[in-house]
Design a protein around this motif. Structure first.
Motif, PDB file in Angstrom:
ATOM      1  N   TYR A   1      -6.112  -3.558   4.122  1.00 53.17           N
ATOM      2  CA  TYR A   1      -7.365  -3.710   4.864  1.00 53.17           C
ATOM      3  C   TYR A   1      -7.625  -5.201   5.089  1.00 53.17           C
ATOM      4  CZ  TYR A   1      -8.604  -3.801  -0.134  1.00 53.17           C
ATOM      5  OH  TYR A   1      -8.619  -4.024  -1.488  1.00 53.17           O
ATOM      6  N   PRO A   2      -8.468  -5.531   6.042  1.00 52.86           N
ATOM      7  CA  PRO A   2      -8.814  -6.944   6.254  1.00 52.86           C
ATOM      8  C   PRO A   2      -9.608  -7.477   5.059  1.00 52.86           C
ATOM      9  CG  PRO A   2      -9.420  -5.597   8.152  1.00 52.86           C
ATOM     10  CD  PRO A   2      -9.109  -4.657   7.043  1.00 52.86           C
ATOM     11  N   TYR A   3      -9.277  -8.698   4.651  1.00 49.99           N
ATOM     12  CA  TYR A   3      -9.993  -9.342   3.552  1.00 49.99           C
ATOM     13  C   TYR A   3     -10.048 -10.841   3.846  1.00 49.99           C
ATOM     14  CZ  TYR A   3     -11.783  -9.800  -1.218  1.00 49.99           C
ATOM     15  OH  TYR A   3     -12.583 -10.033  -2.301  1.00 49.99           O
ATOM     16  N   GLU A   4     -11.058 -11.496   3.356  1.00 49.94           N
ATOM     17  CA  GLU A   4     -11.235 -12.914   3.655  1.00 49.94           C
ATOM     18  C   GLU A   4     -10.064 -13.736   3.116  1.00 49.94           C
ATOM     19  OE1 GLU A   4     -14.486 -16.527   2.914  1.00 49.94           O
ATOM     20  OE2 GLU A   4     -14.909 -14.476   2.220  1.00 49.94           O
ATOM     21  N   VAL A   5      -9.512 -14.597   3.961  1.00 50.44           N
ATOM     22  CA  VAL A   5      -8.405 -15.471   3.567  1.00 50.44           C
ATOM     23  C   VAL A   5      -8.951 -16.647   2.765  1.00 50.44           C
ATOM     24  CG1 VAL A   5      -6.630 -17.045   4.451  1.00 50.44           C
ATOM     25  CG2 VAL A   5      -6.945 -14.791   5.496  1.00 50.44           C
ATOM     26  N   GLY A   6      -8.167 -17.092   1.790  1.00 54.50           N
ATOM     27  CA  GLY A   6      -8.587 -18.228   0.975  1.00 54.50           C
ATOM     28  C   GLY A   6      -9.327 -17.839  -0.281  1.00 54.50           C
ATOM     29  N   LYS A   7      -9.264 -16.562  -0.655  1.00 53.72           N
ATOM     30  CA  LYS A   7      -9.945 -16.090  -1.843  1.00 53.72           C
ATOM     31  C   LYS A   7      -8.933 -15.838  -2.968  1.00 53.72           C
ATOM     32  CE  LYS A   7     -14.215 -15.987  -0.441  1.00 53.72           C
ATOM     33  NZ  LYS A   7     -15.243 -16.844  -1.075  1.00 53.72           N
ATOM     34  N   LYS A   8      -9.396 -16.029  -4.200  1.00 49.63           N
ATOM     35  CA  LYS A   8      -8.580 -15.745  -5.379  1.00 49.63           C
ATOM     36  C   LYS A   8      -9.082 -14.457  -6.000  1.00 49.63           C
ATOM     37  CE  LYS A   8      -7.145 -17.856  -9.774  1.00 49.63           C
ATOM     38  NZ  LYS A   8      -7.366 -19.031 -10.682  1.00 49.63           N
ATOM     39  N   VAL A   9      -8.227 -13.430  -6.036  1.00 49.25           N
ATOM     40  CA  VAL A   9      -8.649 -12.111  -6.511  1.00 49.25           C
ATOM     41  C   VAL A   9      -7.584 -11.527  -7.439  1.00 49.25           C
ATOM     42  CG1 VAL A   9     -10.031 -11.608  -4.462  1.00 49.25           C
ATOM     43  CG2 VAL A   9      -7.603 -10.973  -4.497  1.00 49.25           C
ATOM     44  N   ASP A  10      -7.968 -10.543  -8.209  1.00 53.44           N
ATOM     45  CA  ASP A  10      -7.017  -9.730  -8.958  1.00 53.44           C
ATOM     46  C   ASP A  10      -6.681  -8.503  -8.114  1.00 53.44           C
ATOM     47  OD1 ASP A  10      -7.346 -11.562 -10.977  1.00 53.44           O
ATOM     48  OD2 ASP A  10      -8.635 -10.282 -12.208  1.00 53.44           O
ATOM     49  N   VAL A  11      -5.436  -8.059  -8.211  1.00 57.87           N
ATOM     50  CA  VAL A  11      -4.982  -6.943  -7.386  1.00 57.87           C
ATOM     51  C   VAL A  11      -4.280  -5.906  -8.258  1.00 57.87           C
ATOM     52  CG1 VAL A  11      -3.432  -6.240  -5.519  1.00 57.87           C
ATOM     53  CG2 VAL A  11      -4.737  -8.368  -5.315  1.00 57.87           C
ATOM     54  N   ALA A  12      -4.659  -4.639  -8.109  1.00 64.77           N
ATOM     55  CA  ALA A  12      -3.994  -3.535  -8.791  1.00 64.77           C
ATOM     56  C   ALA A  12      -2.901  -2.986  -7.884  1.00 64.77           C
ATOM     57  CB  ALA A  12      -4.992  -2.441  -9.134  1.00 64.77           C
ATOM     58  N   VAL A  13      -1.686  -2.891  -8.402  1.00 67.33           N
ATOM     59  CA  VAL A  13      -0.536  -2.432  -7.622  1.00 67.33           C
ATOM     60  C   VAL A  13      -0.631  -0.928  -7.382  1.00 67.33           C
ATOM     61  CG1 VAL A  13       1.978  -2.172  -7.613  1.00 67.33           C
ATOM     62  CG2 VAL A  13       0.935  -4.286  -8.489  1.00 67.33           C
ATOM     63  N   THR A  14      -0.428  -0.530  -6.124  1.00 71.85           N
ATOM     64  CA  THR A  14      -0.471   0.894  -5.758  1.00 71.85           C
ATOM     65  C   THR A  14       0.791   1.362  -5.033  1.00 71.85           C
ATOM     66  OG1 THR A  14      -1.604   0.356  -3.677  1.00 71.85           O
ATOM     67  CG2 THR A  14      -2.990   0.902  -5.586  1.00 71.85           C
ATOM     68  N   GLY A  15       1.708   0.456  -4.715  1.00 70.78           N
ATOM     69  CA  GLY A  15       2.916   0.850  -3.998  1.00 70.78           C
ATOM     70  C   GLY A  15       3.904  -0.292  -3.943  1.00 70.78           C
ATOM     71  N   HIS A  16       5.128   0.019  -3.514  1.00 73.33           N
ATOM     72  CA  HIS A  16       6.205  -0.962  -3.539  1.00 73.33           C
ATOM     73  C   HIS A  16       7.020  -0.938  -2.257  1.00 73.33           C
ATOM     74  CE1 HIS A  16       5.246  -0.058  -7.745  1.00 73.33           C
ATOM     75  NE2 HIS A  16       5.655  -1.281  -8.021  1.00 73.33           N
ATOM     76  N   GLY A  17       7.446  -2.121  -1.826  1.00 71.59           N
ATOM     77  CA  GLY A  17       8.441  -2.284  -0.790  1.00 71.59           C
ATOM     78  C   GLY A  17       9.663  -2.916  -1.415  1.00 71.59           C
ATOM     79  N   PRO A  18      10.678  -3.261  -0.628  1.00 72.48           N
ATOM     80  CA  PRO A  18      11.874  -3.889  -1.199  1.00 72.48           C
ATOM     81  C   PRO A  18      11.585  -5.228  -1.875  1.00 72.48           C
ATOM     82  CG  PRO A  18      12.319  -3.055   0.997  1.00 72.48           C
ATOM     83  CD  PRO A  18      10.849  -2.952   0.794  1.00 72.48           C
TER      84      PRO A  18
END
Length: 541
Positions: free
Chosen positions: A457-474
């Protein structure tokens, strides 16, 4: 004298200077010019791209564009030859450059655009140009090296990434311990001759200066093998016995004095690690203790094909690299505070070398599969094509076989490996959002070879956030800002939470603000959706 210092970025096997990294080369240039009395204006290629009128007037233009291993970049693409030609055409005055290659191998048009493309050190040339009003191609002394790095730390406060993700590459030593045999056929590090270790006190002085300039993230790199730092056997062996105390004391001092938010390392010679397992385990323990998690030690295997290794005088056999991977895994695979293991190996593979055949790719793939089959972890597999820095190479001839090899590595090794390193539910801390593309946002943690993180989803650029992993690519993971605040999140953010869906997301939007989490949980009557909501959602003030 007014010097315009243009940062076209650095991407070398032993040194990074592409955002968010700032290289020691450009900092030394800044320090050298200022030490000689110049007024220095610093400008990155990205700033110039955004506004070609941003190029200030000056008496001398100095360009740093040390690109030896061009790759793919989320942002901060190094300056192209065409851009450098346009830059030179716009500047009225003498122009000097470091291009990261032997000057004779640069395109003639580019050579003609500059008054000098250095074969020595651009910082030393700059100092002479300012102090003595003449261009002399020479190398810096050890004293100048250390002094200019301290003087040049102030450049960091002018870097566009000084707002947060900036990471300074700090050089431990110059040269390669394999200079006694000429080193790998493609690498210029052995050409420096005898290895020059920087004293711990000098490295700490630079780190202190960087900290005063606001730098909070560091990578000790720009060297060929961290395990070799301070070894007393350098010059007498291609695999010198490591000195654990020399490495440990340096790492401890940097960690205690700078208190860095991120503290990582770079290259390691797998042959040294494998040949000296006891000392290497001690050093790996020190890395795990004093550095921050998510650390990556890049192992230069280059090829698992014995014929290619012999033809190019490579530093390691496949057997040695595998043993080195085992040693680092035995110490460093525990998950740390950033959500990633404390320290893992990476593997570099180089294609197009002398002696390469289609069978070489089969051997490389078999090596990687063995790592996976043994349950060992790799943080990164880097596959690139050789760049002729010291000599000509045949290059990749079997294009279809090469493309098929890369695809199979990404699908059969990278994907399952990344799922082991950062499984679903892993919370990656300190992800900086860097780029929005369509309806998605991309970011990375600060550090060595960080995982690309995609938000759906769109999110503001330049922010420091924690992210929970929900999927994987190569080579990337998908995830959600963690926790997602149910009181402020957009509809698209809520709808991306597993098990919620658009209908329940709309219900959340209608019912908010929530006074507490219990009020939020009352909207969930399905156990699976409730578990997901409890993990991913929160209620802010």
């Amino acid at each position: 004298m007014r010097v315009v210092l243009f940062d076209g970025y650095t991407d070398e096997p032993a040194c990074l200077g592409v955002p968010p990294y700032v290289s020691p080369y450009v900092r030394m240039c800044y320090g050298a010019a200022r030490a000689a009395g110049a007024e220095v204006r610093y400008l990155t290629v990205d700033q110039w791209r955004a506004d070609h009128g941003a190029l200030p007037a000056g008496d001398l233009l100095a360009v740093v564009r040390n690109v030896a291993v061009p790759g793919k970049y989320i942002r901060g693409m190094p300056a192209s030859d065409r851009e450098l030609l346009a830059l030179c055409a716009a500047f009225r005055g003498p122009k000097v450059a470091s291009l990261g290659v032997v000057p004779g191998q640069a395109p003639k048009e580019l050579l003609d655009a500059f008054d000098m493309v250095v074969s020595g050190d651009l910082d030393a040339v700059l100092h002479g140009a300012v102090a003595e009003k003449r261009l002399e191609d020479r190398k810096r002394t050890l004293e100048e090296w250390n002094s200019w790095l301290v003087d040049g730390a102030a450049l960091c406060s002018h870097h566009p990434d000084a707002w947060g993700p900036l990471i300074a590459e700090v050089q431990m030593y110059r040269g390669c311990v394999r200079y006694v045999s000429g080193g790998c056929s493609f690498c210029i590090e052995p050409l420096y001759g005898m290895v020059s270790f920087r004293d711990r006190a000098d490295i700490l002085a630079e780190v202190r200066a960087l900290a005063r300039a606001g730098v909070r993230n560091y990578r000790l790199g720009a060297q060929s093998c961290v395990y070799c730092y301070g070894s007393k056997e350098v010059g007498g062996s291609e695999t010198p016995r490591p000195d654990p105390e020399a490495v440990r004391s340096l790492l401890r001092a940097v960690s205690e004095e700078a208190r860095p938010e991120v503290f990582h390392l770079d290259n390691a010679n797998p042959a040294v690690v494998a040949e000296h397992p006891d000392e290497s385990r001690e050093i790996t323990k020190a890395i795990a203790e004093h550095c921050t998690s998510g650390n990556v030690l890049a192992f230069g295997l280059e090829s698992a094909d014995p014929a290619v290794a012999k033809a190019n005088n490579l530093n390691s056999t496949a057997e040695q690299a595998l043993e080195a991977v085992r040693i680092v895994n035995s110490v460093g695979r525990e998950t740390g505070p950033t959500g990633l293991p404390r320290v893992l190996p990476g593997i570099n593979l180089l294609c197009g070398l002398l002696g390469e055949t289609k069978g070489t790719y089969d051997l490389d793939l078999a090596f990687l599969r063995q790592v996976l089959d043994e349950g060992l972890l790799l943080r990164r597999i880097n596959i690139r094509q050789v760049v002729p820095s010291r000599q000509e190479f045949p290059g990749v001839r079997a294009k279809d076989a090469f493309a098929r090899f890369k695809r199979r590595v990404r699908e059969e090794v990278d994907s399952p490996m990344l799922e082991k390193v950062a499984p679903d539910g892993t919370v990656l801390t300190g992800v900086y959002t860097e780029l929005r593309e369509g309806g998605r946002t991309f970011g990375r943690q600060v550090g060595s070879y960080p995982i690309l993180v995609g938000l759906p989803y769109p999110y503001e650029v330049g922010k420091k956030v924690d992210v929970a992993v929900t999927g994987h690519g190569p080579r990337s993971v998908g995830g959600l800002v963690h926790p997602t605040d149910a009181n402020t999140a957009t509809l698209s953010m809520l709808g991306a939470v597993p098990g919620i869906g658009r209908k329940r997301a709309m219900a959340i939007v209608r019912r908010r603000p929530f006074r507490d989490e219990a009020e939020l949980w009352a909207l969930f009557d399905e156990p699976g959706a409730l578990r997901s909501a409890r993990f991913h959602l929160g209620v802010g003030p």
